[in-house]
Design a protein around this motif. Structure first.
Motif, mmCIF file in Angstrom:
data_model
loop_
_atom_site.group_PDB
_atom_site.id
_atom_site.type_symbol
_atom_site.label_atom_id
_atom_site.label_comp_id
_atom_site.label_asym_id
_atom_site.label_seq_id
_atom_site.Cartn_x
_atom_site.Cartn_y
_atom_site.Cartn_z
ATOM 1 N N ALA A 76 0.842 -1.184 0.000
ATOM 2 C CA ALA A 76 0.000 0.000 0.000
ATOM 3 C C ALA A 76 0.885 1.244 0.000
ATOM 4 C CB ALA A 76 -0.900 -0.015 1.239
ATOM 5 N N ALA A 77 0.472 2.260 -0.733
ATOM 6 C CA ALA A 77 1.264 3.485 -0.813
ATOM 7 C C ALA A 77 1.338 4.162 0.547
ATOM 8 C CB ALA A 77 0.656 4.434 -1.841
ATOM 9 N N GLY A 78 2.558 4.523 0.951
ATOM 10 C CA GLY A 78 2.732 5.301 2.174
ATOM 11 C C GLY A 78 2.613 6.782 1.881
ATOM 12 N N THR A 79 2.917 7.596 2.878
ATOM 13 C CA THR A 79 2.764 9.040 2.708
ATOM 14 C C THR A 79 3.670 9.578 1.614
ATOM 15 O OG1 THR A 79 2.314 9.176 5.067
ATOM 16 C CG2 THR A 79 2.777 11.243 3.929
ATOM 17 N N VAL A 80 4.953 9.198 1.678
ATOM 18 C CA VAL A 80 5.913 9.678 0.681
ATOM 19 C C VAL A 80 5.536 9.160 -0.706
ATOM 20 C CG1 VAL A 80 8.322 9.608 -0.052
ATOM 21 C CG2 VAL A 80 7.767 9.791 2.384
ATOM 22 N N ASP A 81 5.207 7.860 -0.771
ATOM 23 C CA ASP A 81 4.825 7.267 -2.055
ATOM 24 C C ASP A 81 3.671 8.044 -2.683
ATOM 25 O OD1 ASP A 81 6.639 5.150 -1.615
ATOM 26 O OD2 ASP A 81 5.131 4.033 -0.483
ATOM 27 N N SER A 82 2.648 8.310 -1.876
ATOM 28 C CA SER A 82 1.443 8.926 -2.429
ATOM 29 C C SER A 82 1.731 10.340 -2.916
ATOM 30 C CB SER A 82 0.320 8.917 -1.401
ATOM 31 O OG SER A 82 0.666 9.727 -0.302
ATOM 32 N N GLN A 83 2.562 11.084 -2.160
ATOM 33 C CA GLN A 83 2.898 12.444 -2.589
ATOM 34 C C GLN A 83 3.687 12.445 -3.896
ATOM 35 O OE1 GLN A 83 5.067 13.958 0.736
ATOM 36 N NE2 GLN A 83 3.243 14.533 1.904
ATOM 37 N N ARG A 84 4.674 11.606 -3.957
ATOM 38 C CA ARG A 84 5.587 11.638 -5.109
ATOM 39 C C ARG A 84 4.993 11.029 -6.363
ATOM 40 N NH1 ARG A 84 8.940 15.579 -3.718
ATOM 41 N NH2 ARG A 84 10.030 15.140 -1.747
ATOM 42 N N LEU A 85 4.126 10.033 -6.193
ATOM 43 C CA LEU A 85 3.569 9.357 -7.366
ATOM 44 C C LEU A 85 2.175 9.876 -7.725
ATOM 45 C CD1 LEU A 85 4.706 5.667 -6.688
ATOM 46 C CD2 LEU A 85 5.633 7.265 -8.373
ATOM 47 N N GLY A 86 1.649 10.728 -6.881
ATOM 48 C CA GLY A 86 0.327 11.294 -7.181
ATOM 49 C C GLY A 86 -0.793 10.284 -7.098
ATOM 50 N N VAL A 87 -0.723 9.422 -6.085
ATOM 51 C CA VAL A 87 -1.819 8.472 -5.864
ATOM 52 C C VAL A 87 -2.315 8.648 -4.428
ATOM 53 C CG1 VAL A 87 -0.945 6.807 -7.529
ATOM 54 C CG2 VAL A 87 -0.250 6.628 -5.128
ATOM 55 N N ARG A 88 -3.467 8.048 -4.150
ATOM 56 C CA ARG A 88 -3.988 8.159 -2.784
ATOM 57 C C ARG A 88 -3.190 7.270 -1.847
ATOM 58 N NH1 ARG A 88 -8.840 7.688 -5.222
ATOM 59 N NH2 ARG A 88 -9.165 5.576 -4.410
ATOM 60 N N ARG A 89 -3.109 7.695 -0.584
ATOM 61 C CA ARG A 89 -2.462 6.864 0.421
ATOM 62 C C ARG A 89 -3.206 5.539 0.537
ATOM 63 N NH1 ARG A 89 0.287 6.894 5.437
ATOM 64 N NH2 ARG A 89 -1.545 5.924 6.349
ATOM 65 N N GLY A 90 -2.463 4.434 0.605
ATOM 66 C CA GLY A 90 -3.102 3.134 0.759
ATOM 67 C C GLY A 90 -3.422 2.457 -0.561
ATOM 68 N N SER A 91 -3.286 3.179 -1.666
ATOM 69 C CA SER A 91 -3.599 2.535 -2.944
ATOM 70 C C SER A 91 -2.484 1.560 -3.318
ATOM 71 C CB SER A 91 -3.794 3.595 -4.033
ATOM 72 O OG SER A 91 -2.581 4.237 -4.307
ATOM 73 N N PRO A 92 -2.797 0.561 -4.134
ATOM 74 C CA PRO A 92 -1.840 -0.513 -4.413
ATOM 75 C C PRO A 92 -0.675 -0.045 -5.273
ATOM 76 C CG PRO A 92 -3.809 -0.801 -5.739
ATOM 77 C CD PRO A 92 -4.092 0.338 -4.807
ATOM 78 N N LEU A 93 0.519 -0.493 -4.888
ATOM 79 C CA LEU A 93 1.718 -0.253 -5.695
ATOM 80 C C LEU A 93 2.406 -1.590 -5.941
ATOM 81 C CD1 LEU A 93 3.241 2.846 -3.845
ATOM 82 C CD2 LEU A 93 1.868 2.841 -5.945
ATOM 83 N N LEU A 94 3.021 -1.706 -7.113
ATOM 84 C CA LEU A 94 3.829 -2.887 -7.411
ATOM 85 C C LEU A 94 5.240 -2.599 -6.908
ATOM 86 C CD1 LEU A 94 3.901 -5.656 -8.880
ATOM 87 C CD2 LEU A 94 4.726 -4.432 -10.888
#
Lengths: 246, 246
Positions: free
Chosen positions: A183-201
């Motif tokens: 699940a996308a964390g805070t940094v992931d979601s900010q940098r990739l432009g997705v919602r927090r918790g959304s699935p990432l590979l």
DNA sequence: TAGTGGTCTAGACCACATT
DNA sequence: ATGTGGTCTAGACCACTAT
């Protein structure tokens, strides 16, 4: 390429790609290929075993080889290097370093990179873009002995692999990739432009030189929809992996 | 196994596994191995190329081969079959068919399975467990010609691959796997016991017979944490894939 | 310069698939 | 029975690495 077996392999790939040997159809026999190309049977076998390793053809003792797929599999270089993969797919790679700090290796990092505990490493956070869109967030740890060369690279360096080769002659030769979903964390979601918790590979990889010396270890997170990992494999031949656009 | 090259490969795998050839160390030369085993150089090369394909060793012209990893990579069978993979890892596989319906193939399904449009297919929803816990939800489409055999299987059949082989002689020989991440839907969340929207690792695969005839196409969703996909690859050798526990 | 792996040859025999 | 791929041999020469 002057090697005869490579020439024959390439000729077969082309014949398969343009339909002269359709999927499901049979290849000429080894004897016929040997005569046609004026080489020994051993050289022909070397050529076809390359296609077998790529998953393009299958073979069974006693029967002619069968065409399984028209798509040539991609190379290690394309699996390893985001830039090379992107260009192979006709896209424009980009990227930017967000953070770059030197510090002591954590225990598990030292183990992965085969370094002494507490060794200096370089930790880099990098976002990668495809045609301008952010699709990948890389958290990479480089072994200390290559850290200087990495820090000398420009922040928006397009291909780290290529630049390190040009600057230092370093070659990435082997890699191990562990793939799962997070699940996308805070940094992931900010940098990739997705919602927090959304699935990432997620792909965690370690890369080594031809001598087997680890160079880097990375945690790469891909935005879903942008990238698919493809593996082709076989009972008989050796599987092959590639990274492809959805 | 009476084949000499397999014997030699197995001897080398053992020597690497028990540390006689440590990671980072060199292997004996081809000439030495040939003499030691009383075979020609060609047979030795066949043996070492198998290890190379498995990612266990690397080689460069002019230098001795180097040990890259002690872990033997797993076989196609283990990648293909959930039950075989589970048992190889010391776990107990289980499973249950939740739905099984015959219907006409959708356009994209017919294409994947190389069937005529509107052909009969069998659609199966199956949950798979590891040591009793649900970890995988499979949505599989079987080609019509194998549907009867699949429906004759018990609902809690442990290994579909093995049973189909025993009943009909069918062999799965080649596969193509597309890996990405998706958010759990309603069905996924109920069957796998996770929250809706939580990340799942998705593997879409198509499997064929040795002759290249497609048998099944499946959408498999793994609960995160339970399963990791591992790919080892190389510039020189052929990459190899395996499914492993986290 | 010596050793090593990469390429290639020209044969032989066997196991298996097809007919 | 014939053809096909799988295994194995015993050599040769070359490109590259190490020292």
């Amino acid at each position: 390429m002057t090697r005869r077996h490579e020439q024959i392999a390439e000729a077969l790939r082309e014949a398969i790609a343009d339909g002269r040997h359709p999927v499901g159809g049979a290849l000429p026999s080894e004897a016929e290929l040997a005569e046609r190309h004026g080489v020994s049977r051993g050289t022909v076998r070397q050529a076809v075993s390359a296609l077998q390793a790529e998953g393009m053809i299958g073979s069974r003792q006693g029967a002619r080889r069968v065409v399984l797929s028209t798509a040539p599999s991609q190379s290690f270089a394309e699996l390893r290097s985001f830039a090379q993969w992107a260009r192979a797919g006709g896209h424009t790679p980009g990227g930017r370093v967000l953070e770059s700090v030197r510090c002591a290796a954590r225990v598990e990092e030292a183990a992965l990179l085969q370094l002494a505990p507490q060794s200096q490493v370089l930790r880099v956070l990098r976002v990668r873009t495809l045609d301008g869109e952010p699709v990948l967030l890389e958290r990479t740890v480089y072994a200390g002995w290559i850290a200087d060369a990495v820090q000398r690279l420009p922040d928006d360096c397009e291909s780290v692999t290529q630049s390190l080769y040009d600057d230092t002659g370093l070659v990435f030769a082997h890699g191990e990739h562990h793939i799962d979903a997070v699940a996308a964390g805070t940094v992931d979601s900010q940098r990739l432009g997705v919602r927090r918790g959304s699935p990432l590979l997620r792909v965690r990889r370690t890369t080594t030189t031809p001598e087997g010396r680890p160079v880097e270890s990375s945690d790469d997170r891909y935005r879903p929809g942008s990238v698919v990992f493809t593996v082709r494999n076989s009972t008989q031949a050796n599987p092959l992996a590639r990274l492809g656009r959805d």
